[in-house]
Design a protein around this motif. Structure first.
Motif, PDB file in Angstrom:
ATOM      1  N   THR A 113      48.869  46.758  43.488  1.00 41.70           N
ATOM      2  CA  THR A 113      47.956  47.913  42.743  1.00 41.70           C
ATOM      3  C   THR A 113      48.914  47.925  41.301  1.00 41.70           C
ATOM      4  O   THR A 113      48.553  47.290  39.851  1.00 41.70           O
ATOM      5  N   VAL A 114      50.335  48.398  41.522  1.00 39.57           N
ATOM      6  CA  VAL A 114      51.090  48.299  40.453  1.00 39.57           C
ATOM      7  C   VAL A 114      51.915  46.748  39.583  1.00 39.57           C
ATOM      8  O   VAL A 114      51.391  46.922  38.428  1.00 39.57           O
ATOM      9  N   LEU A 115      51.678  46.261  39.995  1.00 43.05           N
ATOM     10  CA  LEU A 115      51.403  44.994  39.659  1.00 43.05           C
ATOM     11  C   LEU A 115      51.210  44.040  38.427  1.00 43.05           C
ATOM     12  O   LEU A 115      50.881  43.233  37.652  1.00 43.05           O
ATOM     13  N   SER A 116      50.036  44.548  39.241  1.00 44.26           N
ATOM     14  CA  SER A 116      48.264  44.301  38.656  1.00 44.26           C
ATOM     15  C   SER A 116      48.287  44.429  37.603  1.00 44.26           C
ATOM     16  O   SER A 116      47.363  44.972  36.942  1.00 44.26           O
ATOM     17  N   GLY A 117      48.433  46.663  36.950  1.00 48.40           N
ATOM     18  CA  GLY A 117      48.888  46.608  36.246  1.00 48.40           C
ATOM     19  C   GLY A 117      47.429  47.298  36.244  1.00 48.40           C
ATOM     20  O   GLY A 117      47.007  48.539  34.927  1.00 48.40           O
ATOM     21  N   LEU A 118      46.507  47.682  37.105  1.00 48.90           N
ATOM     22  CA  LEU A 118      45.568  48.632  37.583  1.00 48.90           C
ATOM     23  C   LEU A 118      46.322  50.158  38.291  1.00 48.90           C
ATOM     24  O   LEU A 118      47.611  50.505  38.089  1.00 48.90           O
ATOM     25  N   SER A 119      45.691  51.238  37.413  1.00 48.25           N
ATOM     26  CA  SER A 119      45.938  51.945  38.257  1.00 48.25           C
ATOM     27  C   SER A 119      45.707  52.735  39.279  1.00 48.25           C
ATOM     28  O   SER A 119      44.960  52.267  40.045  1.00 48.25           O
ATOM     29  N   THR A 120      46.754  53.228  39.653  1.00 46.47           N
ATOM     30  CA  THR A 120      47.418  53.503  40.952  1.00 46.47           C
ATOM     31  C   THR A 120      46.538  54.361  41.917  1.00 46.47           C
ATOM     32  O   THR A 120      46.049  54.161  42.691  1.00 46.47           O
ATOM     33  N   SER A 121      45.511  55.141  40.811  1.00 52.59           N
ATOM     34  CA  SER A 121      44.487  56.078  41.491  1.00 52.59           C
ATOM     35  C   SER A 121      43.799  55.762  41.899  1.00 52.59           C
ATOM     36  O   SER A 121      43.226  55.810  42.992  1.00 52.59           O
ATOM     37  N   LEU A 122      42.842  54.027  41.474  1.00 50.19           N
ATOM     38  CA  LEU A 122      42.133  53.476  41.678  1.00 50.19           C
ATOM     39  C   LEU A 122      42.719  53.473  42.943  1.00 50.19           C
ATOM     40  O   LEU A 122      41.215  53.219  43.930  1.00 50.19           O
ATOM     41  N   ALA A 123      43.424  52.586  43.302  1.00 51.11           N
ATOM     42  CA  ALA A 123      43.843  51.746  44.611  1.00 51.11           C
ATOM     43  C   ALA A 123      43.860  52.915  45.901  1.00 51.11           C
ATOM     44  O   ALA A 123      43.318  53.142  46.653  1.00 51.11           O
ATOM     45  N   ALA A 124      44.191  54.104  44.931  1.00 49.03           N
ATOM     46  CA  ALA A 124      44.514  55.326  46.697  1.00 49.03           C
ATOM     47  C   ALA A 124      42.693  56.338  47.002  1.00 49.03           C
ATOM     48  O   ALA A 124      42.736  55.993  47.819  1.00 49.03           O
TER      49      ALA A 124
END
Length: 395
Positions: free
Chosen positions: A220-231
């Motif tokens: 997720t970090v490498l994708s540029g998305l907010s890690t809040s969404l992944a969590a």
């Protein structure tokens, strides 16, 4: 079990408010001491984490914001899922008032901010900053001054704050996930689906959950998305059904195990990293800048107006009821508490103005701190008066 978990959450959040406040005060002291240069240099310094051929380099500030804060959002996601399926949000009869109040509490600050933005010229990009309520600080203030008040007010505030957090997460995902690397986003989604399927087919030991979360976070970090969404997405797939009847479910175990670390380590570290404002060279012009005023009044005026107005509307239309045993003055005090937007507001502020000049970040911090402190003091005064007024009435 649901009620036990809810009150355990309340106790932990209330207790952590003091630690969170101490961390914020420490940040302000250090940022205005001879250690200020070292403090800001440390936050900007970059450090790499390498696992074999994989390597990720972030600043200390970003490791806290994207790394540690993902645990905060994981816990929030677990709380939301639990409350929807087993807790206060699972009873439709109890939902209407706090849910609509939360929506009002998100709309009110936006209206106030955009109005002031048009009048004073504050950057329009800052409108999401005053939307969120800080659960830890709000419950902490309520615990300090709320003795003798109806228990229903605590449940109302917790439910409202959970819905409020969900709304903030939706905003973060919608507004701050640009420049996406869809290959890495697809890898994260694929792993999430695989873990969800594996969890449905059999029991997964804790190490697999930990490794799975770390791998999804990395992608997720490498994708540029907010890690809040992944969590939050990861929280959704954590099973709520117990492995055995005499045991807690994986979700309940995760809530129980992670919540103290979240409350007493993750949030204080975030507060220490983000609340430091250097007053050196700070003049009245910047202290009263349009962005500062718009954020502060968005929290203070927008939250109380939106929450209390929504509760009044719900009761007037008979869509819901006031919390049991609560007076309108007590509800006004709780609506003021919702203006404490510390943690999530600072987080959104860092996303709203990424890589911007230091003066904008300083103004964000001043606005959040100002609005939150003003809301906390006003709420403490109103709730203390409401408690004494109720005690003075003959039984």
């Amino acid at each position: 079990m649901a009620r036990k978990l809810t009150f355990e959450f309340l106790r932990t959040e209330a207790a952590s408010a003091g630690v969170l406040a101490a961390a914020a005060v420490a940040a302000l002291i250090v940022a205005n001491s001879p250690l200020a240069g070292d403090y800001f240099a440390l936050l900007k310094s970059k450090h790499a984490l390498a696992l074999g051929p994989l390597s990720l380099t972030l600043s200390v500030s970003d490791w806290i914001k994207e790394g540690l804060m993902s645990l905060f959002f994981l816990v929030v996601g677990l709380e939301i899922k639990h409350e929807i399926l087993r807790g206060e949000l699972s009873d439709p009869r109890k939902l209407a008032t706090p849910v609509i109040a939360a929506l009002g509490g998100m709309i009110g600050p936006v209206v106030v901010y955009l109005t002031l933005s048009g009048v004073l010229g504050a950057p329009h990009a800052g409108w999401p900053i005053p939307v969120a309520t800080d659960i830890a600080f709000a419950l902490g203030v309520l615990a300090l001054v709320g003795r003798g008040l109806p228990p229903s007010l605590r449940i109302f505030l917790l439910t409202l704050a959970i819905v409020d957090d969900l709304g903030a997460i939706v905003l973060i995902g919608a507004l701050y996930s640009g420049g996406t690397d869809w290959t890495m986003a697809g890898a994260a989604a694929g792993m999430l689906a695989a873990i969800a399927l594996a969890a449905r087919l059999g029991k997964m030991p804790s190490p697999f959950w930990i490794i799975g979360f770390a791998a999804i976070w990395w992608c997720t970090v490498l994708s540029g998305l907010s890690t809040s969404l992944a969590a939050v997405a990861f929280a959704v797939i954590v099973p709520l059904k117990p492995r055995r009847e005499d045991h807690q479910s994986p979700l309940q175990e995760a809530m129980h195990d992670l919540h103290p670390y979240n409350a007493f380590l993750v949030l204080p570290l975030f507060a220490f990293a983000k609340a430091g404002v250097s007053m050196a060279g700070l003049g009245m012009e910047q202290a009263l800048a349009p962005l500062v005023i718009a954020i502060a009044l968005g929290l203070f005026l927008g939250k109380q107006t939106g929450v209390l107005g929504a509760v009044w509307l719900v009761t007037k239309l008979r869509l819901g009821e006031r919390p049991a045993g609560a007076t309108w003055l007590e509800l006004y005090g709780v609506s003021l508490l919702c203006g404490i937007g510390f943690t999530m507001s600072l987080f959104i502020g860092a996303l709203a103005f990424p890589g911007q000049a230091t003066d904008l970040q300083t103004e964000v911090k001043l606005g959040v701190l100002g609005g939150s402190v003003l809301s906390a003091i006003a709420a403490a005064v109103v709730l203390t008066f409401a408690r004494r007024a109720k005690a003075a009435v003959p039984a």
